[in-house]
Motif scaffolding. Sequence first.
Motif, PDB file in Angstrom:
ATOM      1  N   GLU B 194       0.809  -1.222   0.000  1.00 16.38           N
ATOM      2  CA  GLU B 194       0.000   0.000   0.000  1.00 16.38           C
ATOM      3  C   GLU B 194       0.845   1.276   0.000  1.00 16.38           C
ATOM      4  OE1 GLU B 194      -2.422   0.481   3.502  1.00 16.38           O
ATOM      5  OE2 GLU B 194      -2.909   2.534   2.971  1.00 16.38           O
ATOM      6  N   GLN B 195       1.967   1.251   0.711  1.00 14.14           N
ATOM      7  CA  GLN B 195       2.799   2.459   0.904  1.00 14.14           C
ATOM      8  C   GLN B 195       2.055   3.538   1.679  1.00 14.14           C
ATOM      9  OE1 GLN B 195       4.017   2.564  -3.548  1.00 14.14           O
ATOM     10  NE2 GLN B 195       5.832   3.275  -2.477  1.00 14.14           N
ATOM     11  N   GLY B 196       1.036   3.138   2.388  1.00 18.99           N
ATOM     12  CA  GLY B 196       0.264   4.045   3.223  1.00 18.99           C
ATOM     13  C   GLY B 196      -0.207   3.261   4.430  1.00 18.99           C
ATOM     14  N   PRO B 197      -0.796   3.926   5.409  1.00 21.69           N
ATOM     15  CA  PRO B 197      -1.100   3.277   6.704  1.00 21.69           C
ATOM     16  C   PRO B 197      -2.522   2.736   6.858  1.00 21.69           C
ATOM     17  CG  PRO B 197      -1.328   5.637   6.915  1.00 21.69           C
ATOM     18  CD  PRO B 197      -1.011   5.373   5.460  1.00 21.69           C
ATOM     19  N   ILE B 198      -3.334   2.862   5.805  1.00 21.02           N
ATOM     20  CA  ILE B 198      -4.764   2.622   6.010  1.00 21.02           C
ATOM     21  C   ILE B 198      -5.086   1.155   6.293  1.00 21.02           C
ATOM     22  CG2 ILE B 198      -7.028   2.742   4.887  1.00 21.02           C
ATOM     23  CD1 ILE B 198      -5.915   5.247   3.405  1.00 21.02           C
ATOM     24  N   ARG B 201      -4.014   0.186   9.770  1.00 21.58           N
ATOM     25  CA  ARG B 201      -4.860   0.806  10.779  1.00 21.58           C
ATOM     26  C   ARG B 201      -6.207   0.106  10.879  1.00 21.58           C
ATOM     27  NH1 ARG B 201      -6.959   6.799   9.654  1.00 21.58           N
ATOM     28  NH2 ARG B 201      -7.782   5.578   7.893  1.00 21.58           N
ATOM     29  N   GLN B 213      -5.329   8.490  -7.150  1.00 21.69           N
ATOM     30  CA  GLN B 213      -5.505   9.934  -7.015  1.00 21.69           C
ATOM     31  C   GLN B 213      -4.902  10.711  -8.176  1.00 21.69           C
ATOM     32  OE1 GLN B 213      -3.548  10.465  -3.236  1.00 21.69           O
ATOM     33  NE2 GLN B 213      -5.507  10.788  -2.225  1.00 21.69           N
ATOM     34  N   THR B 262      -9.205  14.204  -0.024  1.00 20.17           N
ATOM     35  CA  THR B 262      -8.207  15.182  -0.463  1.00 20.17           C
ATOM     36  C   THR B 262      -7.034  15.241   0.512  1.00 20.17           C
ATOM     37  OG1 THR B 262     -10.004  16.549  -1.253  1.00 20.17           O
ATOM     38  CG2 THR B 262      -7.832  17.586  -1.100  1.00 20.17           C
ATOM     39  N   VAL B 263      -5.829  15.186  -0.019  1.00 17.88           N
ATOM     40  CA  VAL B 263      -4.666  15.447   0.831  1.00 17.88           C
ATOM     41  C   VAL B 263      -3.873  16.605   0.241  1.00 17.88           C
ATOM     42  CG1 VAL B 263      -4.377  13.239   2.003  1.00 17.88           C
ATOM     43  CG2 VAL B 263      -3.424  13.531  -0.290  1.00 17.88           C
ATOM     44  N   ARG B 290      -3.759  16.105  -3.839  1.00 17.42           N
ATOM     45  CA  ARG B 290      -4.193  14.860  -4.469  1.00 17.42           C
ATOM     46  C   ARG B 290      -5.654  14.587  -4.140  1.00 17.42           C
ATOM     47  NH1 ARG B 290       1.105  10.931  -4.570  1.00 17.42           N
ATOM     48  NH2 ARG B 290       2.623  12.552  -4.071  1.00 17.42           N
ATOM     49  N   GLY B 357      -2.876   6.338  -3.203  1.00 24.27           N
ATOM     50  CA  GLY B 357      -2.330   7.688  -3.074  1.00 24.27           C
ATOM     51  C   GLY B 357      -1.045   7.853  -3.850  1.00 24.27           C
ATOM     52  N   ALA B 358      -0.391   6.757  -4.167  1.00 21.78           N
ATOM     53  CA  ALA B 358       0.882   6.812  -4.893  1.00 21.78           C
ATOM     54  C   ALA B 358       0.640   6.495  -6.359  1.00 21.78           C
ATOM     55  CB  ALA B 358       1.861   5.817  -4.285  1.00 21.78           C
ATOM     56  N   GLY B 380       3.164   0.818   9.360  1.00 22.12           N
ATOM     57  CA  GLY B 380       3.534   2.208   9.604  1.00 22.12           C
ATOM     58  C   GLY B 380       3.414   3.075   8.357  1.00 22.12           C
TER      59      GLY B 380
END
Lengths: 414, 414
Positions: B194-198, B201, B213, B262-263, B290, B357-358, B380
């Motif tokens: 994922e390269q993200g934390p979702i 979590r 995005q 949105t980020v 994004r 997101g990436a 993380g």
Amino acid sequence: MTGSSVNEERLLGRLRELGSIGRDKDGRLVRLAASDADKDGRDRLIAWMQEAGLDVAVDRIGNIFGIWAPIQADDTAKPLMLGSHIDTVINAGVLDGCYGVLSGLEVVETLKSEGFNPSRPIAIAAFTNEEGVRYAPDMMGSLVHVGGLDADEALATVGTDGSVLGEELARIGYAGPHQPGFLQPHAYIELHIEQGPILEREETPVGAVENLQGISWQRVTIEGDANHAGTTPISMRRDAGLAAARVITFLRDRATASNTPTVATVGCMEFEPNAINVIPSKATFTVDLRDPDEEKLLAEEAALATYLDTIADDEQVTITTKCLARFQPVTFDSGIVAAVVEAATARGLKSKRMTSGAGHDAQMIARIAPSGMIFVPSIGGISHNPKEFTPDTDLVAGANVLLDVVRNLTAPEN
Amino acid sequence: MTGSSVNEERLLGRLRELGSIGRDKDGRLVRLAASDADKDGRDRLIAWMQEAGLDVAVDRIGNIFGIWAPIQADDTAKPLMLGSHIDTVINAGVLDGCYGVLSGLEVVETLKSEGFNPSRPIAIAAFTNEEGVRYAPDMMGSLVHVGGLDADEALATVGTDGSVLGEELARIGYAGPHQPGFLQPHAYIELHIEQGPILEREETPVGAVENLQGISWQRVTIEGDANHAGTTPISMRRDAGLAAARVITFLRDRATASNTPTVATVGCMEFEPNAINVIPSKATFTVDLRDPDEEKLLAEEAALATYLDTIADDEQVTITTKCLARFQPVTFDSGIVAAVVEAATARGLKSKRMTSGAGHDAQMIARIAPSGMIFVPSIGGISHNPKEFTPDTDLVAGANVLLDVVRNLTAPEN
């Protein structure tokens, strides 16, 4: 008690001549403390002092004093001292410091030529390394003069270029024989450009400086997490840059709301890793807080500390601070302030009681003698820059106010 | 329709082995595109493809394809393509990209060993220079594959080290004979961390990526006046740093309030002159916006532009912006998304429809074929870093979901 006025042509000519000494190959004025260019400027100043019949004395830290001790004056009395500095920053204007020293000299020559008999000696001081560009701290010569820094420690200071101040002073012939502080002033007056925009904005030619702001410098370091800008939801960020931005806006909003002369500035800022698609893991910045009232300055520091705690919680970041410098506010002598206002009024000049936002040698001398400062307008508030400028009329008016204040303070009945 | 599972030991072993190739003297994983280390990784991959009985083809931009075209399949049919990339950033983790390529290979070997008869060929793709660290732009190989960038232009790209991509590919033996795009996919599926934390979590092992995005990158330059921090009243300041801070807090407050995905990130920041006692005359920073919805992304850009106008007025500063990059959002194929959810459910795995997101090669291939992505958790949210980590269980689960999706999409009745 107003007599003659200063010799405009001589004063302005000397400002131009001293400003032509120490130009680098790009034409920039650079007379850093104890450099070859500084030696040339010092030599020129001393020649003028000697031409004016003053006794010249140099102390171990290189402070230069030109002393007028007329026979009729009590030469055991402490002198009224007029001064400032002639070292400059890199790419300087010609007025900062030099204006105060050369005006002091001009005042003495004018008083001599009008046959004035001062009640005590008058000394012109040019303090070493006020700017602090090559050697830290700034205002070093005056600080040593008042005993706030040991002379040997100051002389051992290593400069940004690796040089040692004491060795450089010896090399240029300005490691003088006198012990710093050998000449204790009865009082001290420094004429200086404002380096701020207030007098110009208020169309007021004379500032009677009542006090000098206290200064608090801190470095703030905020640490968060360097995560992916695209994949990390807003709610999961520990963004050091955002926390830093909140501190900046907090300081501004507080300063705007306070309706006091408090100023807060964030001048330096660095982000890490400083990459477009990475949330900043670290933001390092400086906070410059100034207030003429020590209690208010303490309150501002405390408010910042409290806010940093809050933002550390809110943004889940770690915040550390380091004090970089701290000077208490200085209050100048009310008698001298009143004398400045009175002299300006007598010459038909509008004056303003004001605070100095910048540091000056006068703040050091104030530790040992009643002191005061006179400001003249800085167009656009600009200094430390070749664009530094004060109209000739204002330069002459300021010198005449200094002349009258000196005449009043050394009148035979005083 | 679930059959066997992937060979965990083989998959995890290959991830470790490929991750051991391209270590520098400090032990850092650095397999920049078309470098010697990249050659070593490519050689290893092709050896595995050949051991698995795949036909290997390399195109002019160095994209590698391992093709399984069983006799019983219609070998004139377009293949189902599974892929990602094996180039890395500097000091990378071992999973980014490699996980998708090696899992694709693992899926093919598993299907072969269970005697599965796919209805069409299956191709494993490893696209050149996805990371874009040595040669810009990133996702270059897949972009060339879909005709979004001319191959000759891409091959002429000069790298950060002064090298030319085409020369480097020829030097390492990966300037292949095939024209880019020679192998048109029927559909494309990319398995990736994922390269993200979702997912971590939400304790969800499988992400069914619905869309990617849109990205808007701008550089914002704010210019004010460099005045003295002590002598310039707050009301007379034109503080570029303060204006920049207001933009950062505006973006954050808007993103927080919007309740959309949105980020907004300000990753780079520079102040000038960056001196503790000088009000910043210039602040230069980047804005990364994004959103998976193009209309919302346009609205965010417009809101920022309006705010910049407001702050320019409020703070009496000059603001200019420059677009650095702009990609529209990509919507993935709903059939593939549904197949991923279904496969996860059939294996008893919780899944989540989500946004990437990436950027990924899949966003390029989506221009020419139905495409989709499967995400597994990144602990993380960390990637592009040796700390990049996904538990083995999740890696294996993701590969099994890919296996089942491929089995379903290439079942003989399809």
